[in-house]
Design a protein around this motif. Structure first.
Motif, PDB file in Angstrom:
ATOM      1  N   ALA A 230       0.833  -1.203   0.000  1.00  0.00           N
ATOM      2  CA  ALA A 230       0.000   0.000   0.000  1.00  0.00           C
ATOM      3  C   ALA A 230       0.871   1.257   0.000  1.00  0.00           C
ATOM      4  N   GLU A 231       1.936   1.258   0.788  1.00  0.00           N
ATOM      5  CA  GLU A 231       2.816   2.414   0.851  1.00  0.00           C
ATOM      6  C   GLU A 231       3.570   2.601  -0.466  1.00  0.00           C
ATOM      7  N   LEU A 232       4.008   1.494  -1.064  1.00  0.00           N
ATOM      8  CA  LEU A 232       4.679   1.586  -2.361  1.00  0.00           C
ATOM      9  C   LEU A 232       3.740   2.140  -3.428  1.00  0.00           C
ATOM     10  N   GLY A 233       2.454   1.754  -3.363  1.00  0.00           N
ATOM     11  CA  GLY A 233       1.489   2.268  -4.317  1.00  0.00           C
ATOM     12  C   GLY A 233       1.320   3.776  -4.210  1.00  0.00           C
ATOM     13  N   ARG A 234       1.236   4.274  -2.978  1.00  0.00           N
ATOM     14  CA  ARG A 234       1.115   5.728  -2.789  1.00  0.00           C
ATOM     15  C   ARG A 234       2.391   6.434  -3.232  1.00  0.00           C
ATOM     16  N   LEU A 235       3.538   5.808  -2.952  1.00  0.00           N
ATOM     17  CA  LEU A 235       4.810   6.389  -3.392  1.00  0.00           C
ATOM     18  C   LEU A 235       4.888   6.487  -4.910  1.00  0.00           C
ATOM     19  N   ALA A 236       4.434   5.450  -5.582  1.00  0.00           N
ATOM     20  CA  ALA A 236       4.464   5.447  -7.047  1.00  0.00           C
ATOM     21  C   ALA A 236       3.598   6.571  -7.610  1.00  0.00           C
ATOM     22  N   GLU A 237       2.426   6.786  -7.025  1.00  0.00           N
ATOM     23  CA  GLU A 237       1.549   7.867  -7.490  1.00  0.00           C
ATOM     24  C   GLU A 237       2.202   9.225  -7.278  1.00  0.00           C
ATOM     25  N   THR A 238       2.825   9.406  -6.124  1.00  0.00           N
ATOM     26  CA  THR A 238       3.479  10.683  -5.826  1.00  0.00           C
ATOM     27  C   THR A 238       4.669  10.916  -6.744  1.00  0.00           C
ATOM     28  N   ALA A 239       5.490   9.880  -6.931  1.00  0.00           N
ATOM     29  CA  ALA A 239       6.683  10.028  -7.774  1.00  0.00           C
ATOM     30  C   ALA A 239       6.322  10.303  -9.218  1.00  0.00           C
ATOM     31  N   ALA A 240       5.137   9.848  -9.650  1.00  0.00           N
ATOM     32  CA  ALA A 240       4.716  10.052 -11.039  1.00  0.00           C
ATOM     33  C   ALA A 240       4.213  11.461 -11.310  1.00  0.00           C
ATOM     34  N   LEU A 373       7.152  24.823  20.311  1.00  0.00           N
ATOM     35  CA  LEU A 373       7.897  25.122  19.080  1.00  0.00           C
ATOM     36  C   LEU A 373       9.142  24.254  18.942  1.00  0.00           C
ATOM     37  N   SER A 374       9.863  24.055  20.043  1.00  0.00           N
ATOM     38  CA  SER A 374      11.080  23.245  19.953  1.00  0.00           C
ATOM     39  C   SER A 374      10.767  21.795  19.613  1.00  0.00           C
ATOM     40  N   VAL A 375       9.582  21.324  19.999  1.00  0.00           N
ATOM     41  CA  VAL A 375       9.174  19.956  19.677  1.00  0.00           C
ATOM     42  C   VAL A 375       8.828  19.826  18.198  1.00  0.00           C
ATOM     43  N   VAL A 376       8.138  20.823  17.667  1.00  0.00           N
ATOM     44  CA  VAL A 376       7.568  20.716  16.313  1.00  0.00           C
ATOM     45  C   VAL A 376       8.532  21.149  15.225  1.00  0.00           C
ATOM     46  N   VAL A 377       9.509  22.014  15.535  1.00  0.00           N
ATOM     47  CA  VAL A 377      10.278  22.685  14.480  1.00  0.00           C
ATOM     48  C   VAL A 377      10.996  21.711  13.549  1.00  0.00           C
ATOM     49  N   TRP A 378      11.622  20.641  14.086  1.00  0.00           N
ATOM     50  CA  TRP A 378      12.368  19.717  13.224  1.00  0.00           C
ATOM     51  C   TRP A 378      11.464  18.690  12.562  1.00  0.00           C
ATOM     52  N   LEU A 379      10.203  18.636  12.996  1.00  0.00           N
ATOM     53  CA  LEU A 379       9.236  17.701  12.439  1.00  0.00           C
ATOM     54  C   LEU A 379       8.460  18.302  11.270  1.00  0.00           C
ATOM     55  N   ALA A 380       8.199  19.612  11.340  1.00  0.00           N
ATOM     56  CA  ALA A 380       7.276  20.248  10.395  1.00  0.00           C
ATOM     57  C   ALA A 380       7.736  20.138   8.943  1.00  0.00           C
ATOM     58  N   GLY A 381       8.975  20.501   8.669  1.00  0.00           N
ATOM     59  CA  GLY A 381       9.453  20.499   7.285  1.00  0.00           C
ATOM     60  C   GLY A 381       9.430  19.134   6.620  1.00  0.00           C
ATOM     61  N   PRO A 382      10.061  18.118   7.238  1.00  0.00           N
ATOM     62  CA  PRO A 382      10.026  16.795   6.610  1.00  0.00           C
ATOM     63  C   PRO A 382       8.616  16.260   6.379  1.00  0.00           C
ATOM     64  N   GLU A 383       7.651  16.682   7.196  1.00  0.00           N
ATOM     65  CA  GLU A 383       6.269  16.237   6.994  1.00  0.00           C
ATOM     66  C   GLU A 383       5.567  17.002   5.881  1.00  0.00           C
ATOM     67  N   MET A 384       5.762  18.299   5.817  1.00  0.00           N
ATOM     68  CA  MET A 384       4.936  19.152   4.965  1.00  0.00           C
ATOM     69  C   MET A 384       5.419  19.243   3.524  1.00  0.00           C
ATOM     70  N   PHE A 385       6.724  19.087   3.294  1.00  0.00           N
ATOM     71  CA  PHE A 385       7.258  19.357   1.969  1.00  0.00           C
ATOM     72  C   PHE A 385       7.119  18.144   1.049  1.00  0.00           C
ATOM     73  N   LEU A 451       2.927  10.881   4.425  1.00  0.00           N
ATOM     74  CA  LEU A 451       3.594  11.969   3.696  1.00  0.00           C
ATOM     75  C   LEU A 451       2.953  12.172   2.334  1.00  0.00           C
ATOM     76  N   GLU A 452       2.510  11.099   1.716  1.00  0.00           N
ATOM     77  CA  GLU A 452       1.893  11.197   0.397  1.00  0.00           C
ATOM     78  C   GLU A 452       0.509  11.848   0.479  1.00  0.00           C
ATOM     79  N   ASP A 453      -0.245  11.581   1.567  1.00  0.00           N
ATOM     80  CA  ASP A 453      -1.541  12.236   1.750  1.00  0.00           C
ATOM     81  C   ASP A 453      -1.373  13.738   1.965  1.00  0.00           C
ATOM     82  N   ILE A 454      -0.346  14.122   2.713  1.00  0.00           N
ATOM     83  CA  ILE A 454      -0.086  15.551   2.950  1.00  0.00           C
ATOM     84  C   ILE A 454       0.271  16.240   1.638  1.00  0.00           C
ATOM     85  N   GLU A 455       1.091  15.583   0.823  1.00  0.00           N
ATOM     86  CA  GLU A 455       1.422  16.151  -0.483  1.00  0.00           C
ATOM     87  C   GLU A 455       0.183  16.255  -1.361  1.00  0.00           C
TER      88      GLU A 455
END
Length: 467
Positions: A230-240, A373-385, A451-455
């Motif tokens: 299932a995760e590979l399927g979502r990855l394939a859609e995103t990469a395409a 803020l210190s908890v979320v700051v290093w998490l936000a970018g890798p999740e959102m981009f 990550l693919e749903d967020i994108e």
């Protein structure tokens, strides 16, 4: 004679889940050594600088060189990080950081004069900038949605542990600054060896080496084959999906909400004053009438509170969510800063019970700001981009953290001189209030989403509607 197909018993399935869970925890803990080094090498200078200044006969300019070199190096490391993480892989970027940490620790420990020590601190800064981009990115791309927050925030917990270790090292080795720096070699070597045994990010592998390479890694960290497929399927859609890579791709209109949220949180994590308070806590407490030893002991208390709140954040971030954590705790930071500002009004030194308001205000601010803020700051970018620009976008947000941190560190004393202690606290209280409004308006809830749903939400224009 027919046979009934074998099926996994509940106990064996549970054992498999636990095995995969342990693999994820091992990945998070080993890579978090980069955060430990980050915290240790940035925090150790506070305890080492007085002895360094005596040994090398440093004036203020020399002290500033040794102190600020690591921030300059971190900015340069952030600029290089996206290229390394994208071309060589997330895991390789962390390995590079470990090797650079080792080099910097040895050079700092044997430095014969101040310029060599400044270069060593610059090298350590390169590693800090690289690790602060690569480690959260690496863990976020390996973790499942339900556990991603806590696993990534382990990096921030390790930073606070590193800062606390630096404070204790400064206290115990106050006359041996070379040993203070040299001790950083031990976690650096452990990180280098540990990362060599860990897998690469499946998302990087998918885009650079194909689905089979990604499948092999996902099989190690997901409980069953259906979850992997299932995760590979979502990855394939995103990469395409069509789209450019690199800095130029960040100009796409659909990507703007993620950039505003991610980079905005990176800036807010610094301009709200957390590092200024940590750096200058002994000075603030000394101005409140506490002796030097009491002020330094309370500074250790600041490190303990910061560590405990980030540990709590690991538990909360996947339960109540990133956005709610910020919205619940930031008002507490505003109240604590306002109380500190009120105590220092009219330029008077706090007396009697008001001195303890200062202690509680400083510790409360560290708890509320550090736990949000210190908890979320290093998490936000890798999740959102998005996947195709994740490395470069996280690199930009990491650059923002270090660039703003440098500005804050260079202007805090000037602010205090021009606005007074009370005025500076009022300013930081107002900035924390603005950070609350920014989160309310611009930051979505990413808890439990892949990550693919967020994108996908970014591409369809529903990113800010996620609550």
């Amino acid at each position: 004679m027919s046979r009934t197909p074998a099926t996994a018993s509940p106990s064996s399935a549970t054992g498999t889940d636990r095995s995969h869970g342990r693999s994820l925890v091992t990945i998070a803990l080993v890579s978090a050594l980069g955060g430990l080094l980050f915290g240790y090498d940035t925090g150790i200078i506070s305890g080492a600088l007085p002895t360094i200044a005596d040994d090398f006969g440093l004036a203020d300019a020399g002290k500033e060189l040794v102190t600020s070199a690591i921030l300059v190096g971190a900015i340069l490391g952030a600029c290089l990080s996206s290229r390394i993480a994208e071309r060589l892989g997330r895991r390789q970027a962390v390995i590079w950081a470990a090797a650079i940490f080792s080099t910097g620790a040895v050079l700092a420990a044997i430095a014969p004069e101040v310029w060599t020590l400044g270069i060593a601190r610059l090298i350590l800064g390169l590693a800090v900038g690289l690790a602060s981009q690569a480690v959260p990115l690496y863990v976020a791309e390996l973790a499942p949605p339900t556990r991603r927050g806590g696993l990534v925030v382990t990096f921030q917990l390790a930073i606070t542990l590193g800062i606390l270790a630096a404070y204790l090292s400064g206290y115990l080795l106050s006359e041996s600054w070379r040993w203070m720096f040299g001790l950083g070699l031990l976690p650096a070597v452990a990180l280098l060896i540990g990362m060599s045994a860990l897998p690469e990010s499946p998302r990087w592998l998918f885009t650079h080496r194909g689905p089979e390479a990604a499948r092999a890694v996902l099989a190690r960290v997901r409980p069953d084959s259906s979850a992997v497929e299932a995760e590979l399927g979502r990855l394939a859609e995103t990469a395409a999906e069509a789209g450019e890579r690199g800095l130029r791709a960040l100009r796409a209109r659909w990507m703007r909400p993620a950039l505003i949220a991610g980079i905005g949180l990176a800036v807010a994590s610094q301009v709200t004053g957390i590092n200024a308070i940590i750096y200058y806590a002994p000075t603030i407490l000394g101005d409140s009438g506490f002796g030097r030893s009491a002020a330094m002991l309370t500074t250790v208390g600041v490190g303990v509170v910061n560590f405990l709140m980030v540990a709590l954040g690991i538990w909360l971030v996947d339960r109540i969510g990133r956005r709610r954590l910020l919205l619940v705790l930031l008002p507490g930071a505003v109240v604590c800063l306002a109380a500190l500002a009120a105590v220092f009004m009219n330029g008077q030194t706090p007396q009697g019970g008001s001195r303890w308001i200062v202690v509680l205000g400083v510790l409360g601010y560290i708890a509320f700001n550090g736990g949000s803020l210190s908890v979320v700051v290093w998490l936000a970018g890798p999740e959102m981009f998005p996947l195709k620009v994740r490395a470069v976008a996280v690199g930009v947000s990491t650059f923002a953290v270090w660039f703003v941190d440098l500005i804050v560190s260079l202007t805090t004393l000037s602010l205090t001189s021009s606005l007074g202690v009370s005025g500076t606290f009022w300013l930081y209280a107002a900035i924390n209030a603005l950070a609350f409004l920014f989160v309310f308006r611009c930051v979505p809830e990413t808890r439990g989403r892949s990550l693919e749903d967020i994108e996908g939400a970014l591409r369809t224009g529903t990113f800010r509607a996620m609550r």
